[in-house]
Structures are given as structure tokens and as C-alpha cells.
Design an enzyme around this catalytic site. Structure first.
Site, PDB file in Angstrom:
ATOM      1  N   LYS A 113      36.254  44.541  29.417  1.00  0.00           N
ATOM      2  CA  LYS A 113      36.769  45.264  28.250  1.00  0.00           C
ATOM      3  C   LYS A 113      36.200  44.737  26.938  1.00  0.00           C
ATOM      4  O   LYS A 113      36.185  45.437  25.938  1.00  0.00           O
ATOM      5  CB  LYS A 113      38.287  45.243  28.268  1.00  0.00           C
ATOM      6  CG  LYS A 113      38.800  45.978  29.509  1.00  0.00           C
ATOM      7  CD  LYS A 113      40.264  46.248  29.491  1.00  0.00           C
ATOM      8  CE  LYS A 113      40.677  47.185  30.604  1.00  0.00           C
ATOM      9  NZ  LYS A 113      40.456  46.638  31.957  1.00  0.00           N
TER      10      LYS A 113
HETATM   11  C1  LIG Z   1      40.449  47.449  33.145  1.00  0.00           C
HETATM   12  C2  LIG Z   1      39.860  46.821  34.362  1.00  0.00           C
HETATM   13  C3  LIG Z   1      39.411  47.593  35.455  1.00  0.00           C
HETATM   14  C4  LIG Z   1      39.555  49.097  35.514  1.00  0.00           C
HETATM   15  O1  LIG Z   1      38.702  49.743  34.595  1.00  0.00           O
HETATM   16  P1  LIG Z   1      38.935  51.285  34.240  1.00  0.00           P
HETATM   17  O2  LIG Z   1      38.013  51.579  33.130  1.00  0.00           O
HETATM   18  O3  LIG Z   1      40.387  51.362  33.811  1.00  0.00           O
HETATM   19  O4  LIG Z   1      38.685  52.089  35.458  1.00  0.00           O
HETATM   20  C5  LIG Z   1      38.815  46.933  36.526  1.00  0.00           C
HETATM   21  N1  LIG Z   1      38.711  45.588  36.543  1.00  0.00           N
HETATM   22  C6  LIG Z   1      39.135  44.806  35.516  1.00  0.00           C
HETATM   23  C7  LIG Z   1      38.997  43.328  35.619  1.00  0.00           C
HETATM   24  C8  LIG Z   1      39.719  45.392  34.389  1.00  0.00           C
HETATM   25  O5  LIG Z   1      40.151  44.607  33.376  1.00  0.00           O
END
Ligand SMILES: *Cc1c(COP(=O)(O)O)cnc(C)c1O
Length: 500
Positions: A113
Site C-alpha cells: 500500500k
Molecule cells: C491490502 C492488501 C492485500 C489486498 O489488496 P487489494 O488491493 O485489496 O486486493 C493483499 N496483501 C496485503 C499484504 C495487503 O495489505
């Protein structure tokens, strides 16, 4: 480039407006109104650029009301070695000639993120100026762990913004909690909510929807905005690393220019994999997008059957950031693949909120199946994958990435497809230290050990350095102790905004 709502009941808006608003007032999500195509010649030119150069090229195609200077400035402030622990920003790690891992966790909070949330605040503050916004922007976040910390790091000390993060008191890992309650910055607040993630999320949604409360805030020169993945400003930066990963393989001579590859993406809210879809639509040579789910396998069922049905038990898994039954960003895919049919998208989304399920038409389903393949991994398969990949390659996977590799194995077994593949790695293994240590060292090695001893054990087992943001968390001062109930969240927001 203008943006339109997937529900079709709102006017077209500029990129700056789309980013500032987050969600469209008709309940839809903003999508680009035109296609962006990249020619093979352009791709060749981009191969010579570093991560920042590629980011500028891609962002300027979508954010046409931002100047190239503005985009370049945002990109430089976000993607540098002060914020990321490697100049490559999103490096590839080779497991086999035909299998690479794209490490998306070299940012300040050790989860993918950061790639979006390091740049979103910069785009958002410029968007506010462009749209004549004079109020302070207040970012409200409900988090199950990773988004909250990444948003705090992105928005801390950003002029013209405040950020308030609500997390479920019992619903995040110890590491995630420590990351948040020790957060520094002059515009940040972190509040625990008694209840689960849904309680926190509902509380935040209620605040967004409370017209009277929003008017009171406006009078005090505050306006609310969102940093979660329904915001276009979070999606567009994620397109960049799919291009960068592909072009890195070309530069290394692993694939020929134009050769097709597959991406595997561990998926929750469908944001990360949707960025891969946009990259493919732009002309990146991608054959298949493999959507990897955990035991909350709504998406795997949907891609196989064309029926989305959230009426099932919510499962708490060792890949908590994928524990989700409503994947918001799927709405954007449905809009595009139904031929921009906002009427049908409205109908499906209405069914989802009224009865918890919908079935798409056969044509749209067929298009989805041509591009996507999906399956899921439960916790025991995930643990077994962490163990087997560590044994075979000496490489540590976090549980989310392990879901991806396990589903990749299922894909090759089911299809025999030997196309070169990149698995998106969404978190550092150190962030989920207990589950990872249990998988590679055994239950006995984990029992009665504190989080920081486990970090050291993992570091010793992998020869990897503990990420800076995690290492000294136990020495940091706890700055945020407020606990509230779901009913009192508005009051929290009021008192936080009236202090300082
Ligand atoms: C947010 C997240 C996901 C999922 O990603 P999306 O964009 O919501 O599909 C997968 N793995 C981790 C470690 C995350 O923080």
C-alpha cells in the site's frame, strides 16, 4: 481525460476532482472515460527509464489536468531512497527462470500500500488547490491493519491535511497495532474502536454519509476525504509497477520485447489486480491475470461461476489483509467488461446490497474468464507454501504472498501453462512474523516468544535485515491511547479536530 461514474448518474469530472472526491456522489466509482494505449515503441523507450521516469510517463496519461512538473514533483517526493529501502523501489526476485516475485514492500510500512499511499497525499493536496478547495482535508480511515499505517505515513505532516485512523481494538496484529499507536506527526490521530473491523468501517461510512455533521465540519473549514482503494488516486500509481516489472524482465533478457507473461495477485478489495488489468488494457503484453484468494473465496467462486455471493461466513485467516467479502473495486471491472453498461452495474450492486448476491450475464462472464483465472488457498495450504518455498529457495514469503504462490501452483497444475509469471508480493514476511516463524521454525519455536525476538529469529533464518520501520517499535513512545465505541466515533472526530 475525464472520469465518469460506474453508476452513470453523475457528471464527468477531472482527475483532480475524482481524487478529491474519492467516491462518486451516485455511489459509483470513477473510471477513465477514454482508453490509454501504449505502443511497442513507447514501451521500448520506457525500458530505459528508472522507476520514477516510468511513473511520470504513466501518471501523465491519466492525470491530464496536472502539469508534468507537478507530477514529476509528486513522483520524486514519493519514490526515493529516503522513503524506500532500495533505489529500484519495486525489485524483482528470481525463483526460477519462469517465476519471479515482485517485491512491493520496500516502503516505510512494509506493505504494498505504500506504493500508492506515498504519492496519494501529494496528488490530493495539489488536487485540492486545483479545485479551489480552501478547507483543511480530513482523511478518515477505517483499517484492518495495513491501510491505516500506510496512510498515516503518507499523510503525516502534509500541510493542509489531517488524518484520523480507526482500528478495531482486537482485530489487528500486534505489529500492526504497535506501528499505529507509536505514529509520529503533527496532524495524525489514531483511535481504537471497541468491536471488529466492520464496526469501525460502518462507523466511518456513517460519518461520511451524515450530511448535518459534514455541514458542521464545513463551517469549521474541514472537509472529509478517503484514502482507501476506491480512490482513483490510489489505483493509478499501482499501474506503474506492472510496467516496471515487465520491462525489468525485458532488460534482464529473461523475456523478449512483446512476449506475453502472467501476473499472480493476492487479492482482497480487487484494487491491486485491477491496476494490472489497466496495464494490460494499455497494451502491456499480459496473458493471464491470476486472482489469488484466501479462505474468503468469494472472488474465486465469482470468476468461475459468474455469481457473486457474499452470504457466507467471514473467516479470520493468517492473511488478514485479504479477509474481505465485498471487493469494492470489482465494480470498475464489471463496468468496463459489460461494455460501459452503468444500468446493469447499478442493478448488480443493488442486488449485492439488498440480497447479498448477483449473477452477471454470460457475455460479461466470458470476457472475465478470458483474462482472469482464480482459485484460493486456505491457512494450512498457505503455511505449507511458506515452508516449501523456504526449503526449496531459501526465500521467505509473507502469508499473503504465499497465497499467491499456492494458487499459482494450482493454476499450472490445472492448465499446464508454462508462460513466464510474476507473483506480486504484497507484504514483508517480517510484518506477519508469528505466522511465518510458525511455518518455517515450527510451533515450539514461536511459543512464549515476544514479537521482537521473533523478528530476530526470522532475520537469522533468512539472512534478511529487519525492516527499519519494524525493528525499534518496542523502543518507540506510545502516542495514541484513545479508545472509543462505534457510537462515539463522531465525538472523537469532533474533539480531535477542535484540539490543535
Ligand atoms: C491490502 C492488501 C492485500 C489486498 O489488496 P487489494 O488491493 O485489496 O486486493 C493483499 N496483501 C496485503 C499484504 C495487503 O495489505
Amino acid at each position: 481525460m475525464l472520469y465518469k461514474s460506474t453508476r452513470g448518474l453523475y457528471r464527468e469530472v477531472s482527475a483532480a476532482e475524482a481524487i478529491k472526491m474519492g467516491i462518486a456522489p451516485d455511489g459509483g466509482l470513477f473510471v477513465p472515460s477514454e482508453e490509454v494505449r501504449v505502443s511497442p515503441d513507447q514501451l521500448k523507450e520506457w525500458a530505459g527509464l528508472d522507476y520514477r521516469g516510468k511513473a511520470v510517463r504513466i501518471l501523465k496519461e491519466y492525470l491530464t489536468d496536472f502539469t508534468v512538473e507537478e507530477i514529476t514533483e509528486c513522483v520524486s517526493l514519493a519514490y526515493n531512497t529516503g522513503r524506500f529501502d532500495t533505489p529500484e523501489i519495486a525489485p524483482l526476485h528470481k525463483l526460477e527462470d519462469s517465476l519471479h516475485v515482485l517485491e512491493l514492500w520496500h516502503g516505510p510500512t512494509s506493505a504494498f500500500k505504500d506504493l500508492a499511499l506515498q504519492i496519494l497525499p501529494r496528488l490530493l493536496t495539489r488536487a485540492a488547490v486545483k479545485t479551489g478547495e480552501e478547507a483543511t482535508i480530513v482523511i478518515l480511515v477505517a483499517t484492518s491493519g495495513d491501510t491505516g499505517k500506510a496512510a498515516l505515513e503518507g499523510f503525516k505532516n502534509v500541510p493542509g491535511t489531517r488524518i484520523i485512523v480507526f482500528y478495531p481494538e482486537q482485530g489487528v496484529s500486534e505489529m500492526q497495532k504497535l506501528q499505529m499507536i507509536t505514529q509520529e506527526g503533527n496532524n495524525v490521530a489514531v483511535v481504537a474502536v471497541r468491536g471488529n473491523f466492520d464496526d469501525a468501517q460502518t462507523g466511518v461510512k456513517d460519518i461520511f454519509g451524515d450530511k448535518l455533521f459534514n455541514r458542521e465540519l464545513q463551517d469549521k473549514k474541514f472537509t472529509l476525504s478517503s484514502a482507501n482503494s476506491i480512490n482513483w488516486g490510489r489505483l493509478v500509481p499501482q499501474i506503474v509497477y506492472y510496467f516496471s516489472a515487465y520491462l525489468d524482465l525485458v532488460s534482464q533478457g529473461v523475456i523478449n520485447p512483446g512476449e506475453g507473461i502472467n501476473f499472480v495477485v493476492p487479492t482482497g478489495n480487487f484494487g491491486n489486480i485491477l491496476a494490472a488489468y489497466y496495464a494490460r488494457e494499455m497494451g502491456l503484453p499480459v496473458k493471464r491475470l491470476i486472482c489469488a484468494a484466501n479462505a474468503n473465496n468469494v472472488l474465486a467462486d465469482f470468476i468461475r461461476t459468474g455469481i457473486y455471493d457474499r452470504r457466507r461466513l467471514f473467516q479470520k485467516t493468517i492473511s488478514p489483509s485479504m479477509d474481505i467479502l465485498i471487493s469494492s473495486n470489482l465494480e470498475r471491472l464489471l463496468y468496463h467488461l459489460s461494455g460501459d453498461d452503468a444500468g446493469r452495474v447499478r442493478e448488480w450492486m443493488t442486488n449485492l446490497s439488498r440480497i447479498g448476491a448477483y449473477r452477471i450475464d454470460e457475455t460479461t462472464h466470458k470476457r472475465i474468464k478470458e483474462i482472469f483465472w482464480s482459485d484460493f488457498a486456505d491457512d494450512s495450504e498457505t503455511t505449507a507454501t511458506i515452508r516449501s518455498v523456504y526449503k526449496r529457495y531459501g526465500y521467505l514469503l509473507d502469508p499473503h504472498t504465499a497465497v499467491g504462490l499456492c494458487v499459482y501452483d494450482k493454476y499450472t497444475a490445472a492448465t499446464g501453462d508454462a508462460t513466464g509469471t510474476i507473483v506480486a508480493s504484497t507484504a514483508s514476511p517480517f510484518k506477519f512474523n508469528a505466522s511465518v516463524a510458525r511455518a518455517i521454525l515450527g510451533e515450539d519455536a514461536v511459543r512464549d516468544k515476544d514479537e521482537f525476538k521473533l523478528l530476530e529469529d526470522l532475520s537469522a533464518a533468512s539472512n534478511l535485515e529487519i525492516p527499519a520501520g519494524l525493528k525499534d517499535l518496542n523502543k518507540k513512545q506510545v502516542r495514541h491511547r484513545e479508545v472509543t465505541s462505534k457510537e462515539q466515533m463522531r465525538k472523537s472526530v469532533q474533539s480531535i479536530l477542535s484540539s490543535q
